[in-house]
Enzyme design. Structure first.
Site, PDB file in Angstrom:
ATOM      1  N   ASN A 102       0.853  -1.178   0.000  1.00  0.00           N
ATOM      2  CA  ASN A 102       0.000   0.000   0.000  1.00  0.00           C
ATOM      3  C   ASN A 102       0.891   1.231   0.000  1.00  0.00           C
ATOM      4  O   ASN A 102       1.757   1.367   0.873  1.00  0.00           O
ATOM      5  CB  ASN A 102      -0.914   0.000   1.235  1.00  0.00           C
ATOM      6  CG  ASN A 102      -1.923   1.135   1.200  1.00  0.00           C
ATOM      7  OD1 ASN A 102      -1.548   2.305   1.105  1.00  0.00           O
ATOM      8  ND2 ASN A 102      -3.210   0.804   1.276  1.00  0.00           N
TER       9      ASN A 102
ATOM     10  N   THR B 103      -5.399  -0.598  -2.398  1.00  0.00           N
ATOM     11  CA  THR B 103      -5.894   0.709  -1.984  1.00  0.00           C
ATOM     12  C   THR B 103      -6.981   0.464  -0.951  1.00  0.00           C
ATOM     13  O   THR B 103      -7.851  -0.400  -1.132  1.00  0.00           O
ATOM     14  CB  THR B 103      -6.374   1.581  -3.174  1.00  0.00           C
ATOM     15  OG1 THR B 103      -6.831   2.835  -2.661  1.00  0.00           O
ATOM     16  CG2 THR B 103      -7.490   0.915  -3.976  1.00  0.00           C
ATOM     17  N   GLU B 104      -6.913   1.177   0.170  1.00  0.00           N
ATOM     18  CA  GLU B 104      -7.707   0.793   1.334  1.00  0.00           C
ATOM     19  C   GLU B 104      -9.200   1.027   1.140  1.00  0.00           C
ATOM     20  O   GLU B 104     -10.009   0.547   1.939  1.00  0.00           O
ATOM     21  CB  GLU B 104      -7.189   1.488   2.605  1.00  0.00           C
ATOM     22  CG  GLU B 104      -7.245   2.997   2.584  1.00  0.00           C
ATOM     23  CD  GLU B 104      -5.953   3.639   2.109  1.00  0.00           C
ATOM     24  OE1 GLU B 104      -5.251   3.022   1.284  1.00  0.00           O
ATOM     25  OE2 GLU B 104      -5.650   4.767   2.552  1.00  0.00           O
ATOM     26  N   ASN B 105      -9.571   1.751   0.080  1.00  0.00           N
ATOM     27  CA  ASN B 105     -10.993   1.879  -0.196  1.00  0.00           C
ATOM     28  C   ASN B 105     -11.554   0.674  -0.950  1.00  0.00           C
ATOM     29  O   ASN B 105     -12.644   0.754  -1.517  1.00  0.00           O
ATOM     30  CB  ASN B 105     -11.306   3.197  -0.934  1.00  0.00           C
ATOM     31  CG  ASN B 105     -10.481   3.382  -2.177  1.00  0.00           C
ATOM     32  OD1 ASN B 105      -9.284   3.124  -2.171  1.00  0.00           O
ATOM     33  ND2 ASN B 105     -11.100   3.818  -3.252  1.00  0.00           N
TER      34      ASN B 105
ATOM     35  N   SER C 160     -11.345  -4.651   3.685  1.00  0.00           N
ATOM     36  CA  SER C 160     -10.118  -4.017   3.235  1.00  0.00           C
ATOM     37  C   SER C 160      -9.212  -3.648   4.407  1.00  0.00           C
ATOM     38  O   SER C 160      -8.001  -3.885   4.378  1.00  0.00           O
ATOM     39  CB  SER C 160     -10.450  -2.770   2.422  1.00  0.00           C
ATOM     40  OG  SER C 160      -9.274  -2.192   1.897  1.00  0.00           O
TER      41      SER C 160
END
Lengths: 268, 233, 268, 233
Positions: D41, D64-66, D106
């Site tokens: 990330n 991507t943390e979304n 996530s």
């Protein structure tokens, strides 16, 4: 790095004595039978096994237990009509049993995969299975503190893997697979199909980040899937679809059709 | 126990009869009491028979804790798919609108109170809704709990479906359970062959129906339990 | 019973003063803009809102805040270049802010939906945002006790609903949707498409048990999906696919990159 | 901090040079140090530039943390799909093998330690790996944390990518952070224009590389920090 191997024996070859092994499946659905057989063959012993049950009849986990290779089992439902090998080992004091309610078992592995240190579950509060555990009342409801269950290895069965290690499952064979894949340090997967290219990113159930070793071992799931694909291609309903006159209406849009009748729901 | 419709009775059948209900009549009664559009989990054995009386118009969706909503009837012949089984490990079918999910999501759905009703069998139920249905507590028996404790607290309402008496004649409703508990204060209704009982934390048992037993006879069997006659008889 | 309604106004009509409303979306992706507008129109006030942000520019949540209809906001990232309405309300002491790390925000809503009483999270340990919270060392690692965040209502956007209320999402627009749907007492969904019949049971992301009110409001997502469907039907890569020369090789088996199963699996 | 390859240096570039590294050289250095097959990330801002130097052969997968694994480069023109954005809310592309998941899944992926590396910016890093990168602590400032605290602990290794000095000339590596913390003991490496520093709970900072600054000069800037010269110079 992810590895694709050719045989179940290679797939389980890293598993050493004393390892904690999460084994997927609920009944035969999602059970990685060939991986378990390979583990038996490998000779690894003094194992801690996490599975919903404790082996049945003369196959798989039951044989691991018969050969006293399982020092400890964490499960929700060991006692079954055909769990004689477990029963014998247990009565002889040759296997340690940790009995965990099925939902706590799943959530404790989920916690392991999700980096949660512990969680308060309402399940089991006030029962023998919560004895000695910390409890707390939160907003007028009582909870028991439960800790993660981690695996050194997971042995699971999925329906298909793509070349990135992404997985999809079939129907209720999904059960513990995604949870165990995330809860283990090293996840070993047997699949019916290897997809060249990749699964639709919207339909990936277990992302490749959770899979380490993949081996293709065709099973009866493949035959069921092919029958389903053929039926759909021919415009017929899936073989497993309830007869039309048993189908209940869904939402407000298509308010036709029929009812639901479950088969016997044993809490196994 | 969040039973907001404790006095509802959706059937027109008489609340007091001379004969105990047959298993079929009992299943029919529970099915009639399940609200249209409900999401329901039917437990081990006898509770399963409730599904036979859930009319399609009610649009009831069945949950099986091994990861499915929209479970259909037992599969036969060519319908059988080994990857599609219920919590009793019996092959079942798929209804339109079904969905599959993993074990943690499935039990989160129950634990989170999203199901409307769980119907379970019982060894014993206490006046305050404690449930005992996972172990007889016999010494030396190998314990096994499965999803019993999760199911006990796994819906907005937990209904017990059982014979009121054991084969030895002991009543299974009691001031306190003597068998190992499955859950505390979780049962809101007991549907039995001899009557329907509404439970809450007060410990006062509201008797909604009586079949083949009188209020006085019941009270005699339960000397320590405070009963309230709601049969309207 | 699930309801399908015709307008956003009807969809939000149950929301009353003082309600806690979970609002989905991350950036514009998955943001239920028309539902938020309808909520603004409805006049409901004294709301507690849970969202990743605190409104941007002159639209949606920003306007709710501008009109002082939000008494309290729980979010991870309120301060943005165009969050002037929030900034003003906050500096005037006219809105209460609960700042929550984004992953804890998601997990606390997940806990609400999953019936977890509280959980120990490593995120935020030793920081200002954990001040006053219970901490605990578990297996040598430090955690902070976090409690569920529940909603009276959730307003979310999905891509499609079937007639049973099952949902699918598009790409990163999935974000908070599934979590909020389970964490709210009553979940209101705007979708681009209503599917007659049903979604493939293997591809349902939010099962209908979590959805209560559904309204169809076409958005730009539909246009993007149609462009994608057309490209795939014509054998071209999805518009959003990275150019081939930017694509890293995938697994060990088929280092060519094809999106195999896209879209093909919806039953209707 | 579970950095097992602290002494690894995958590039052949000299470990000591007279000039500070350019931003590009720094991004290149980090990219070279990321192991093949890693899941990574890259934080918003400068860390994002690392992706420009991740060669396809390394098979590095970006998170991507979304809610996505397999994120591709920024989207342009017809590639732009408003439903496909990164954590910085910028339209991105999809790479083969990608997958989508919801926010809780996530962040579970991060919190559970499944990512190999997070690369983040910082205001300050302490000798024991404490990170300060979410708030300057200015009174009256509106706080905003986003995913910073989750990212700080969200991988097996957290690398910081930053200029070693502020514009005012203050060093951003310190015995203890004076800015509000994002995470405690979470940073295992600092990649800066003036050097690469390996951190662990001992508080002894291993200096792997130095660029445009000597060991003596660095020690002078950090009188309270115990430094260990690992440059091999």
């Amino acid at each position: 790095m992810r590895e694709f191997v050719d045989t179940a024996a290679e797939a389980v070859s890293r598993i050493t004595d004393g390892a904690t092994v999460l084994i997927g499946g609920f009944g035969n659905a999602g059970q990685p039978m060939e991986l378990i057989d390979a583990l038996l063959e490998s000779g690894a012993s003094n194992l801690t096994v996490v599975n919903n049950n404790a082996g049945q009849a003369e196959a798989g986990l039951a044989l691991l237990i018969k050969e006293r290779r399982v020092a400890k089992i964490i499960c929700s439902f060991p006692r079954q009509p055909d769990s004689w090998h477990f029963d014998e080992a247990y009565r002889a004091g040759e296997i340690e049993l940790k009995l965990v309610p099925q939902g706590n078992l799943a959530e404790r592995m989920r916690a392991a995969g999700a980096g949660i240190g512990a969680f308060f579950s309402p399940t089991g509060y006030g029962t023998q299975l919560a004895e000695g555990k910390e409890t707390r009342e939160i907003d007028g409801k009582n909870y028991v503190l439960e800790h993660p269950i981690r695996g050194d290895f997971a042995l699971i069965k999925a329906y298909a893997a793509d070349s990135y290690g992404n997985l999809r499952y079939r129907k209720t064979a999904r059960n513990f697979g995604p949870v165990m894949a995330a809860a283990a340090e090293h996840t070993i997967v047997q699949v019916d199909e290897l997809i060249e290219g990749c699964l639709d990113p919207e339909h990936v159930i277990t992302p490749g980040i959770y899979t380490d070793t993949i081996v293709r071992i065709p099973s009866s799931s493949g035959a069921f899937q092919r029958a389903e694909d053929e039926a759909l291609a021919a415009g017929r309903p899936k073989p497993c679809a309830a007869p039309a006159d048993e189908a209940p209406a869904g939402g407000d849009i298509a308010p036709e059709s029929e009812s639901a009748a479950a088969g016997a729901a044993e809490q196994k | 126990m969040t039973d907001t419709t404790q006095n509802a009775q959706n059937t027109q059948a008489p609340r007091v009869t001379d004969q105990p209900l047959t298993q079929q009549e009992l299943a029919q009664l529970i099915a009639a009491d399940i609200e249209p559009g409900s999401f329901v989990n039917l437990g081990i054995g006898q509770p399963t028979t409730v599904s036979d009386y859930l009319s399609p118009e009610k649009q009831v969706t069945l949950h099986t804790e091994n990861g499915m909503l929209g479970m259909g009837p037992q599969a036969h012949g060519d319908q059988i798919d080994e990857d599609l089984i219920n919590a009793g490990k019996i092959p079942v079918t798929e209804l339109p609108g079904a969905s599959y999910f993993h074990h943690a999501d499935s039990f989160a759905m129950m634990r989170g109170g999203h199901l409307d009703v769980c119907v379970l069998g019982a060894y014993q139920v206490s006046a305050t809704g404690d449930l005992a249905n996972w172990s007889t507590g016999k010494p030396g028996a190998i314990p096994a709990v499965g999803g019993a404790m999760d199911l006990a607290i796994g819906a907005k309402d937990t209904y017990v479906m059982m014979d009121l008496f054991t084969k030895k004649g002991d009543i299974k409703l009691a001031q306190e359970c003597t068998f190992p508990l499955t859950g505390v204060g979780c049962v809101s209704r007991v549907y039995s062959d001899h009557g329907v009982f509404l439970l809450d934390e007060s410990g006062v048992v509201k008797v909604r129906e009586l079949h083949g037993i009188t209020f006085a006879e019941l009270q005699e069997k339960l000397p320590d339990v405070q009963l309230e006659d709601r049969t309207g008889a």
